[in-house]
Design an enzyme around this catalytic site. Structure first.
Site, PDB file in Angstrom:
ATOM      1  N   CYS A 104       0.884  -1.158   0.000  1.00  0.00           N
ATOM      2  CA  CYS A 104       0.000   0.000   0.000  1.00  0.00           C
ATOM      3  C   CYS A 104       0.921   1.206   0.000  1.00  0.00           C
ATOM      4  CB  CYS A 104      -0.896   0.006   1.235  1.00  0.00           C
ATOM      5  SG  CYS A 104      -1.852   1.539   1.389  1.00  0.00           S
ATOM      6  N   CYS A 107      -0.563   4.322   2.263  1.00  0.00           N
ATOM      7  CA  CYS A 107      -0.569   4.239   3.731  1.00  0.00           C
ATOM      8  C   CYS A 107      -0.113   2.845   4.137  1.00  0.00           C
ATOM      9  CB  CYS A 107      -1.928   4.609   4.302  1.00  0.00           C
ATOM     10  SG  CYS A 107      -3.347   3.824   3.525  1.00  0.00           S
ATOM     11  N   SER A 108      -1.005   2.023   4.648  1.00  0.00           N
ATOM     12  CA  SER A 108      -0.562   0.701   5.091  1.00  0.00           C
ATOM     13  C   SER A 108      -1.680  -0.337   4.977  1.00  0.00           C
ATOM     14  CB  SER A 108      -0.075   0.781   6.537  1.00  0.00           C
ATOM     15  OG  SER A 108      -1.099   1.315   7.362  1.00  0.00           O
ATOM     16  N   CYS A 109      -2.586  -0.190   3.988  1.00  0.00           N
ATOM     17  CA  CYS A 109      -3.686  -1.139   3.798  1.00  0.00           C
ATOM     18  C   CYS A 109      -3.124  -2.565   3.705  1.00  0.00           C
ATOM     19  CB  CYS A 109      -4.466  -0.811   2.534  1.00  0.00           C
ATOM     20  SG  CYS A 109      -5.259   0.803   2.607  1.00  0.00           S
TER      21      CYS A 109
END
Lengths: 193, 74
Positions: A104, A107-109
């Site tokens: 991602c 962000c950090s999906c």
């Protein structure tokens, strides 16, 4: 950096922001609680491993998984529910000629329901910025060297889909033994099994 | 398809590296609210880009999920 970590200020800020989001109608009052509950009770890579192992021993399940993963994982009693919004799970399968890796970049999906909380490196700027540009060298950093004729696809989770990799079947073994061979990095795509 | 080059003041989920790039839609993945206006629900597509198109080199592909409003048909 001080040795004391007082989280009172961030906690107050968080409550303030939550109140604003609710007041503006951007967030339902229960959404965050549901998401946090799901996160806390949540997954571990063992769930993703069960999914992969079943796909290796059951061709019908594999087909359903690759077509519509949300429904298929429910056959194993698993669910992608609990997020702020319904999340779609997409499972992408490796083959002799194709390798997949997830990221991602914004962000950090991450497929928390299948894999649990993400590793720190997954959220690092170094991984997120490099893997889309030069996945082969990032994989090499993980000790993973692919043959030159294996094509790589990097899946950047930029909307409501969470991706998970179905690695190549590592051996001819019973389902439970196969599940025990699955690693978190294998399901992210930074390792082969 | 080509992703739009717009650079609005809000977050719209097309990563900077993929703006204005040529790609191929591989899947319609559903209808989702826009990240900056949840009252608007739009189709979202997975779009596949050759790395060379994005970065000028590389033999791999990168896929990005893009809301319809940020795609231009060619």
């Amino acid at each position: 950096m001080s040795d004391e970590h007082d989280d009172a200020a961030p906690a107050a800020q968080t409550r303030h922001v939550e109140g604003l989001l609710e007041a503006k109608g951007l967030l339902d009052a229960n959404e965050l609680d549901r998401a946090l509950e799901a996160f806390a009770s949540g997954g571990s890579p063992a769930q993703g491993a069960r999914v992969a192992a079943r796909a290796w021993v059951d061709d019908g399940f594999r087909t359903r998984l690759l077509m519509k993963a949300n429904d298929a994982v429910e056959e194993l009693g698993l669910s992608m529910g609990g997020g702020i919004q319904p999340q779609r799970l997409k499972v992408v399968a490796n083959s002799a000629t194709e390798h997949n890796v997830i990221v991602c970049t914004l962000c950090s999906c991450y497929p928390i329901a299948m894999l649990g909380p993400s590793p720190t490196w997954y959220k690092s700027e170094a991984y997120r910025s490099r893997v889309v540009r030069d996945p082969r060298s990032v994989l090499a950093d993980f000790g993973t060297t692919l043959p030159d004729d294996v094509h790589i696809t990097v899946w950047d989770a930029s909307s409501e889909t969470r991706y998970m990799v179905l690695p190549n079947k590592p051996a001819e073994l019973p389902e439970a033994d196969l599940a025990a061979m699955v690693t978190r990095n294998g399901l992210i795509g930074t390792a082969v099994l | 398809m080509r992703t739009s080059r717009q650079d609005p003041p809000h977050h719209y989920r097309v990563p900077r590296y993929a703006r204005g790039a040529l790609g191929v839609v591989v899947e319609h993945i559903g209808e989702h609210p826009l990240p900056y206006d949840r009252s608007v629900v739009e189709p979202v597509f997975t779009v596949r880009f050759p790395a060379e198109q994005l970065f000028g080199s590389g033999t791999h592909d990168v896929t990005v999920d893009v809301w319809e409003t940020h795609l231009e048909a060619l």
